[in-house]
Design a protein around this motif. Structure first.
Motif, mmCIF file in Angstrom:
data_model
loop_
_atom_site.group_PDB
_atom_site.id
_atom_site.type_symbol
_atom_site.label_atom_id
_atom_site.label_comp_id
_atom_site.label_asym_id
_atom_site.label_seq_id
_atom_site.Cartn_x
_atom_site.Cartn_y
_atom_site.Cartn_z
ATOM 1 N N TYR A 78 0.640 -1.595 0.371
ATOM 2 C CA TYR A 78 0.090 0.331 -0.024
ATOM 3 C C TYR A 78 1.161 1.143 -0.113
ATOM 4 O O TYR A 78 2.210 1.307 0.724
ATOM 5 N N GLU A 79 0.460 1.840 -1.030
ATOM 6 C CA GLU A 79 1.041 4.007 -0.885
ATOM 7 C C GLU A 79 0.993 4.681 -0.141
ATOM 8 O O GLU A 79 -0.444 4.450 0.085
ATOM 9 N N THR A 80 1.914 5.036 0.947
ATOM 10 C CA THR A 80 1.569 6.274 1.617
ATOM 11 C C THR A 80 2.872 7.350 1.407
ATOM 12 O O THR A 80 3.191 6.517 0.958
ATOM 13 N N ASN A 81 2.728 8.477 1.622
ATOM 14 C CA ASN A 81 3.203 9.082 2.449
ATOM 15 C C ASN A 81 4.735 9.238 1.685
ATOM 16 O O ASN A 81 5.239 9.405 0.871
ATOM 17 N N GLY A 82 5.136 8.917 2.729
ATOM 18 C CA GLY A 82 6.482 7.994 3.289
ATOM 19 C C GLY A 82 7.223 7.040 2.575
ATOM 20 O O GLY A 82 8.369 6.561 2.551
ATOM 21 N N SER A 83 6.042 6.182 2.098
ATOM 22 C CA SER A 83 6.942 4.949 1.697
ATOM 23 C C SER A 83 8.146 5.081 -0.121
ATOM 24 O O SER A 83 7.737 6.159 -1.002
ATOM 25 N N LYS A 84 8.640 3.960 -0.131
ATOM 26 C CA LYS A 84 9.570 4.053 -0.795
ATOM 27 C C LYS A 84 9.257 2.838 -1.780
ATOM 28 O O LYS A 84 8.730 1.740 -1.492
ATOM 29 N N CYS A 85 9.754 2.779 -3.027
ATOM 30 C CA CYS A 85 9.653 1.392 -3.682
ATOM 31 C C CYS A 85 10.671 0.723 -4.452
ATOM 32 O O CYS A 85 11.847 1.725 -4.868
ATOM 33 N N SER A 86 11.127 -0.222 -3.999
ATOM 34 C CA SER A 86 12.326 -0.779 -5.208
ATOM 35 C C SER A 86 12.291 -0.600 -6.865
ATOM 36 O O SER A 86 10.867 -1.095 -7.057
ATOM 37 N N GLU A 87 12.695 -1.212 -7.146
ATOM 38 C CA GLU A 87 12.727 -2.064 -8.352
ATOM 39 C C GLU A 87 11.554 -3.441 -9.119
ATOM 40 O O GLU A 87 11.530 -2.824 -9.934
ATOM 41 N N TYR A 88 11.247 -3.653 -8.176
ATOM 42 C CA TYR A 88 10.801 -4.946 -7.540
ATOM 43 C C TYR A 88 9.272 -4.277 -7.077
ATOM 44 O O TYR A 88 9.374 -5.615 -6.081
ATOM 45 N N CYS A 89 8.497 -3.537 -7.563
ATOM 46 C CA CYS A 89 7.664 -2.920 -6.359
ATOM 47 C C CYS A 89 6.582 -3.547 -6.758
ATOM 48 O O CYS A 89 6.281 -4.189 -5.412
ATOM 49 N N ASN A 90 5.722 -4.833 -7.684
ATOM 50 C CA ASN A 90 5.155 -5.296 -7.554
ATOM 51 C C ASN A 90 5.185 -6.681 -7.427
ATOM 52 O O ASN A 90 4.556 -7.097 -6.916
ATOM 53 N N THR A 91 6.326 -7.311 -6.672
ATOM 54 C CA THR A 91 6.920 -8.183 -5.726
ATOM 55 C C THR A 91 7.155 -8.145 -5.030
ATOM 56 O O THR A 91 7.065 -8.650 -3.921
ATOM 57 N N ASP A 92 8.241 -7.197 -4.587
ATOM 58 C CA ASP A 92 8.851 -6.895 -3.584
ATOM 59 C C ASP A 92 8.164 -6.098 -2.333
ATOM 60 O O ASP A 92 8.222 -5.634 -0.942
ATOM 61 N N GLY A 93 7.059 -5.168 -2.748
ATOM 62 C CA GLY A 93 6.256 -4.639 -1.846
ATOM 63 C C GLY A 93 7.185 -2.712 -1.908
ATOM 64 O O GLY A 93 7.923 -2.997 -1.865
ATOM 65 N N ARG A 94 6.083 -2.676 -0.793
ATOM 66 C CA ARG A 94 6.940 -1.010 -0.592
ATOM 67 C C ARG A 94 7.429 -0.447 1.122
ATOM 68 O O ARG A 94 7.678 -2.045 1.559
ATOM 69 N N LEU A 95 8.621 0.168 1.600
ATOM 70 C CA LEU A 95 9.416 -0.274 2.456
ATOM 71 C C LEU A 95 8.506 1.421 3.059
ATOM 72 O O LEU A 95 8.954 2.349 2.570
ATOM 73 N N TYR A 96 8.468 0.731 4.518
ATOM 74 C CA TYR A 96 8.176 1.652 5.345
ATOM 75 C C TYR A 96 8.862 2.439 6.406
ATOM 76 O O TYR A 96 9.785 1.646 6.373
#
Length: 207
Positions: A78-96
């Motif tokens: 789930y995308e939040t204002n402060g979350s980041k995404c790796s190059e594999y966002c669809n499989t790895d999820g987001r970083l919070y």
């Protein structure tokens, strides 16, 4: 900051939940013997997984029962204002960040605490390779025997943005400390040394 993820084979997107038969060994109730979750929570039973929908963004997630707990079988995306995404966002999820991690799980789910992680470890007989996804060069001993499919998703550090290739860090629910669990070379270790701007993955567990 960007995250360099481990070398891997691409993982397929989770299938859309149509109509499935209960998984062998999961019983014969409305959801394969699981508690009677209302349809409004988005649950569907599949041949290997439960599936549920996060109604905030309509993303479909896999979930799996291990022991007496039901866990997400993929990282929160789930995308939040402060979350980041790796190059594999669809499989790895987001970083919070730690603050975001405490509120990012969907309704009916929560960020697991250390006791819930320890119960998970006990349920797999402390064979932590059994929780790691296969086909990654950095995790040659992984078996994914319980379909938990943990990924070497990397992480972002506040001070330099670097990640340790082959590790993944997941936030724990702790009221006072920024605690997390590490999988990789030190699989299953708990730590409480993190900065406010560090970003790690999130796995949710069912209420």
């Amino acid at each position: 900051a960007s995250v360099a993820s481990a070398q891997r084979h691409p993982r397929p997107e989770p299938p859309h939940p149509h109509v499935y038969e209960p998984h062998h060994g999961m019983g014969h109730g409305p959801y394969g013997g699981e508690p009677n979750y209302p349809r409004s929570m988005g649950f569907r039973i599949g041949p290997k997984y439960l599936y549920f929908k996060d109604f905030r963004d309509n993303k479909i997630y896999r979930a799996v029962k291990i022991g007496n707990q039901i866990w997400m079988a993929e990282n929160m995306g789930y995308e939040t204002n402060g979350s980041k995404c790796s190059e594999y966002c669809n499989t790895d999820g987001r970083l919070y960040t730690w603050d975001e991690s405490k509120n990012v799980c969907p309704n009916g789910w929560h960020l697991p605490d250390s006791t819930e992680w320890i119960n998970l470890f006990k349920s797999v007989n402390n064979s932590l390779f059994a929780l790691q996804a296969k086909s990654f060069r950095v995790w040659p001993n992984a078996t994914d025997a319980y379909d938990f499919s943990l990924l070497p998703a990397g992480f972002i550090l506040e001070d330099n943005g670097k990640n340790r290739n082959g590790d993944t860090r997941l936030w724990l629910n702790d009221r006072y400390k920024k605690r997390y669990v590490v999988f990789g070379a030190r699989s299953g270790d708990f730590s409480d040394y993190a900065e406010w701007g560090d970003r790690y993955s999130v796995r949710c567990v069912k209420d």
